[in-house]
Design an enzyme around this catalytic site. Structure first.
Site, PDB file in Angstrom:
ATOM      1  N   LYS A   1     -63.611 -12.676   8.774  1.00  0.00           N
ATOM      2  CA  LYS A   1     -63.274 -11.749   7.695  1.00  0.00           C
ATOM      3  C   LYS A   1     -64.585 -11.136   7.204  1.00  0.00           C
ATOM      4  CE  LYS A   1     -60.625 -11.290   3.426  1.00  0.00           C
ATOM      5  NZ  LYS A   1     -61.565 -10.365   2.815  1.00  0.00           N
TER       6      LYS A   1
ATOM      7  N   PHE B   1     -62.138  -3.320  14.012  1.00  0.00           N
ATOM      8  CA  PHE B   1     -61.118  -4.263  14.463  1.00  0.00           C
ATOM      9  C   PHE B   1     -59.782  -3.609  14.808  1.00  0.00           C
ATOM     10  CE2 PHE B   1     -61.581  -4.476   9.782  1.00  0.00           C
ATOM     11  CZ  PHE B   1     -60.392  -3.864   9.397  1.00  0.00           C
TER      12      PHE B   1
ATOM     13  N   ARG C   1     -48.653  -3.441   4.162  1.00  0.00           N
ATOM     14  CA  ARG C   1     -49.064  -4.849   4.130  1.00  0.00           C
ATOM     15  C   ARG C   1     -48.087  -5.632   4.992  1.00  0.00           C
ATOM     16  NH1 ARG C   1     -52.914  -6.874   1.302  1.00  0.00           N
ATOM     17  NH2 ARG C   1     -52.990  -5.067  -0.117  1.00  0.00           N
TER      18      ARG C   1
ATOM     19  N   LYS D   1     -54.910 -13.154   6.027  1.00  0.00           N
ATOM     20  CA  LYS D   1     -56.271 -13.540   5.668  1.00  0.00           C
ATOM     21  C   LYS D   1     -56.283 -15.009   5.271  1.00  0.00           C
ATOM     22  CE  LYS D   1     -55.647 -11.287   1.147  1.00  0.00           C
ATOM     23  NZ  LYS D   1     -56.184 -10.247   0.237  1.00  0.00           N
TER      24      LYS D   1
END
Length: 275
Positions: A34, A112, A181, A187
């Site tokens: 992350k 990414f 989302r 995460k």
């Protein structure tokens, strides 16, 4: 046709939900670091922030990106030496300037995703496309590691956070792109907050010689008698002006050792309202 920067970036990109170890099985998903930087969407013409603002990168930076035949999604990080951890405060200082300066030479674009590759491309195919792209030297495609077990996930997270990383991301390899989302990207930040009482100091070493290296602490809630060291998360100013012995601090940690000490404790703030 280029996406206009009048379109809100939040409507263009895929956003993550939080990982829940009791709810999610990470086996077979792709793990990556992350990145704690400034989210940046390259639409072939401009770099855009999450807030839909144009990032005023140098001409040499954007001209190099124009040679890539795809839109890109990633994080801009000011990093000395190429580490994905970087320096968030310096990143903000560099990236948010309307007139770019020489510090952009140390900015990397950790990529990414390819938002415009097509809704029928699963993420494993997107990742293969990313890995096979020819990119400028300041662009780095983030490595994706297949997760073998929850223990593998925890170890990967542990290794990255132990050197200052924020957490990791999980991506379902067979998922399609969603401009919202999504449950297909998670995460992972396996940290817990707690309070500790400062009982002593540890002297700094290396570049911190002559000032605070860290606090020697005990659990404020007296859950056990372990004494532990909290040395990461402190700013230079906080190292130059240590809190007095007896102060209560809030810190975060990644689980406990078998003996009951916090793993990778990181200073967050002084707890001023603790009685």
């Amino acid at each position: 046709m280029l996406v206009s920067y009048a379109v809100n970036m939040s409507d263009l990109v895929m956003l993550a939900k939080k990982y829940d170890s009791k709810k999610h099985d990470p086996v077979g998903w792709l793990m990556s670091f992350k990145i704690d930087g400034i989210r940046a969407y390259w639409n072939g013409e401009n770099l855009l922030t999450r807030g839909n603002n144009i990032i005023h990168a140098p001409v040499w930076f954007t001209k190099a990106l124009e040679g890539i035949p795809h839109y890109l999604d990633g994080e801009l990080v000011f990093t000395d030496g190429g580490s994905p951890i970087g320096n968030f405060q310096e990143t903000c200082s560099v990236v948010k300037r309307h007139i770019p300066d020489e510090r952009w030479a140390k900015v990397k674009y950790f990529v990414f995703d390819i938002p415009n590759l097509g809704t029928d491309f699963t993420y494993d195919l997107v990742n293969d496309t990313l890995k096979n792209m020819t990119v400028p030297k300041f662009v780095e495609v983030i490595e994706q590691v297949p997760c073998k077990s929850k223990e593998h996930l925890e170890g990967y997270h542990d290794g990255y956070t132990s050197i200052g990383g924020e957490g990791i991301m999980l991506r379902k390899p067979t998922s399609l792109y969603e401009r919202k989302r999504s449950n297909n990207i998670l995460k992972v930040k396996i940290f817990t907050d707690a309070e500790a009482t400062v009982i002593d100091y540890e002297a700094g070493k290396g570049r911190h010689e002559g000032r605070l290296g860290g606090y020697i602490c005990t659990w404020t809630d007296e859950r056990n008698d372990r004494v532990f060291h909290v040395g990461t998360g402190l700013t230079d100013a906080e190292r130059d002006n240590p809190l007095p012995v007896g102060s209560v601090i809030t810190f975060e940690y990644f689980g406990l050792t078998n003996a009951g000490s916090p793993r990778h404790p990181k200073y967050l703030r002084q707890r001023l309202d603790y009685e």
